[in-house]
Enzyme design. Structure first.
Site: not given
Ligand code: URA
Length: 435
Positions: A82, A161, A168, A183, A187
């Site tokens: 990632h 999320d 957010r 967050s 995932k």
């Molecule tokens: N990328 C994400 O998936 N979540 C965040 O909070 C910030 C960047």
């Protein structure tokens, strides 16, 4: 339990229990906790913070809020990678085919670009016929057949999320370390891999502008990985100028192809080898980092890497002949060249501004519903530290609209800072977190 009590507890500096966090996250996902209470909570977290245990629990609760991929039908250790996102970041398109040449199984879900950062899924879709939507069964069987697959994120992966991030985004609560780390990791964990390599970007084109913040984010994510029983490591890499020379969609795919043929830009090639060797080592396919890097270089030199890219493109319905003839990737025919204003050196390229220029040309989205033009982009002929002569081309803008191109030209000119003194480019690898 009452949400009011939890908000008050956090506001007063308290620590939320595992049960309280899970009750709150599942209730919010089901729509039982209203946005106004959740936004009060996220703001309290911004001021008070969360400790390691709370951050881990928040991540696991979000991971468990929807579908989870079960990759157990894939033999061997499954790896994921990632990047926290940047400009010109086409890394996965070169990295995954290369690493999978060495027998590492890679099952990756990727996102689309938003704002000044591009997304792997949009880039891959610039290959004629390439499909990024697939069901779980085809995803797993492709990894078993050819060793790798990249698909777009399914709608119901970590839905907590998705909801929380949207909240957010409009309540000025994005930039809190525990919230960002949980967050991203919720995932990644829902996507089912055994081990994860994180590329945490740092600099003007990244989410984390300062090195200390990037290191803290990397540390938090690696700890979450450990909390969830996964092997996890992070490399902090420079995003103070765009990665490689291409910024756009089709032109980035072209650069990834060139890199797998051993003809890529130096910085991008170095990043692919640095991340790749760590992935190979994590999967137990090399004795040490040097051995892993040598094996990866050999796979580029003897053509296995480009052949694997072709296999991957074909498996997902794309025209693999683009790897032999990159002219088949449609790049806009109209160009505008950015000329150096005087003799000197490129001292800085304001990275997020280059991303914004690509977006303005149509290469990215301002709103989720915007349609991308894969053919536009910017090719950086000169990068930080390069000498320039007055009138020499520093960058080429590929466009389909003269008005948009002129606006991008002015912005790009302001993003290129030149001067008499040579400034060395920043180090590519700024740090590493492993545990
Ligand atoms: N990328 C994400 O998936 N979540 C965040 O909070 C910030 C960047």
């Amino acid at each position: 339990m009452r949400m009011y009590d939890l908000i008050r507890k956090k506001k007063l500096g308290g620590e939320l229990t595992t049960e309280e966090i899970d009750w709150m996250i599942q209730g919010y996902t089901r729509g039982e906790i209203p946005d106004y209470q959740m936004s009060a909570m996220t703001m309290a977290i911004c001021f008070v913070g969360m400790n390691e245990r709370e951050t881990g629990d928040l991540t696991l609760s979000m991971r468990d809020s929807g579908d989870k991929l079960d990759l157990s039908a894939i033999e061997g250790i499954k790896l994921d990678k990632h990047s926290t996102g940047g400009v010109g970041d086409k890394t996965s398109i070169a990295l995954l085919p290369l690493v999978s040449c060495l027998g590492v199984k890679l099952a990756k879900m990727s996102g689309r670009g938003l704002g000044h950062t591009g997304g792997t899924i949009d880039k891959l879709e610039s290959i004629p016929g390439f499909k990024t939507e697939m069901d779980e069964e085809s995803f797993i069987s492709q990894v078993n057949d050819i060793g790798m697959a990249i698909m777009g994120q399914t709608a119901d992966l970590a839905p907590a999320d998705k909801k929380l991030y949207a909240l957010r985004d409009v309540t000025a609560t994005v930039d809190q370390l525990s919230l960002i780390a949980s967050s991203i990791m919720s995932k990644k964990l829902a996507a089912g891999a055994d081990a994860i390599v994180l590329d945490v970007k740092c600099g003007s084109g990244a989410f984390m502008k300062e090195s200390d913040d990037a290191k803290a984010l990397a540390g938090a994510m690696v700890k979450i990985g450990a909390h969830a029983g996964k092997k996890c490591m992070a490399v902090i890499t420079n995003m103070d100028e765009p990665l490689g020379r291409a910024v756009g969609n089709a032109i980035e795919v072209r650069e990834a192809i060139d890199t797998l043929k051993g003809k890529g830009p130096e910085d991008f090639t170095a990043l692919v080898l640095a991340l790749g060797s760590r992935m190979v080592l994590l999967a137990g396919k090399a004795a040490d980092l040097k051995d892993a890097e040598d094996k990866l270089k050999a796979a580029i030199a003897d053509g296995r890497a480009i052949e694997q890219l072709k296999r991957f493109i074909s498996a997902q319905g794309g025209d693999a002949s683009v790897a032999d003839d990159t002219q088949k990737l449609k790049v806009a025919e109209q160009i505008l060249e950015l000329k150096a204003p005087s003799d000197g050196y490129v001292q800085r390229i304001i990275c997020d501004e280059v991303g914004m220029c690509s977006l303005m040309l149509g290469g990215g989205r301002e709103k989720k519903t915007d349609i991308i033009d894969p053919s536009v982009g910017i090719l950086l002929k000169k990068k930080v530290g390069d000498p320039v002569k007055k009138g020499e081309t520093m960058a080429v803008i590929y466009h389909n609209d003269a008005v948009k191109a002129q606006a991008a030209y002015e912005r790009l000119m302001a993003a290129y800072i030149t001067g008499a003194e040579r400034i060395s480019p920043k180090k590519l690898i700024c740090g590493e977190v492993d545990r």
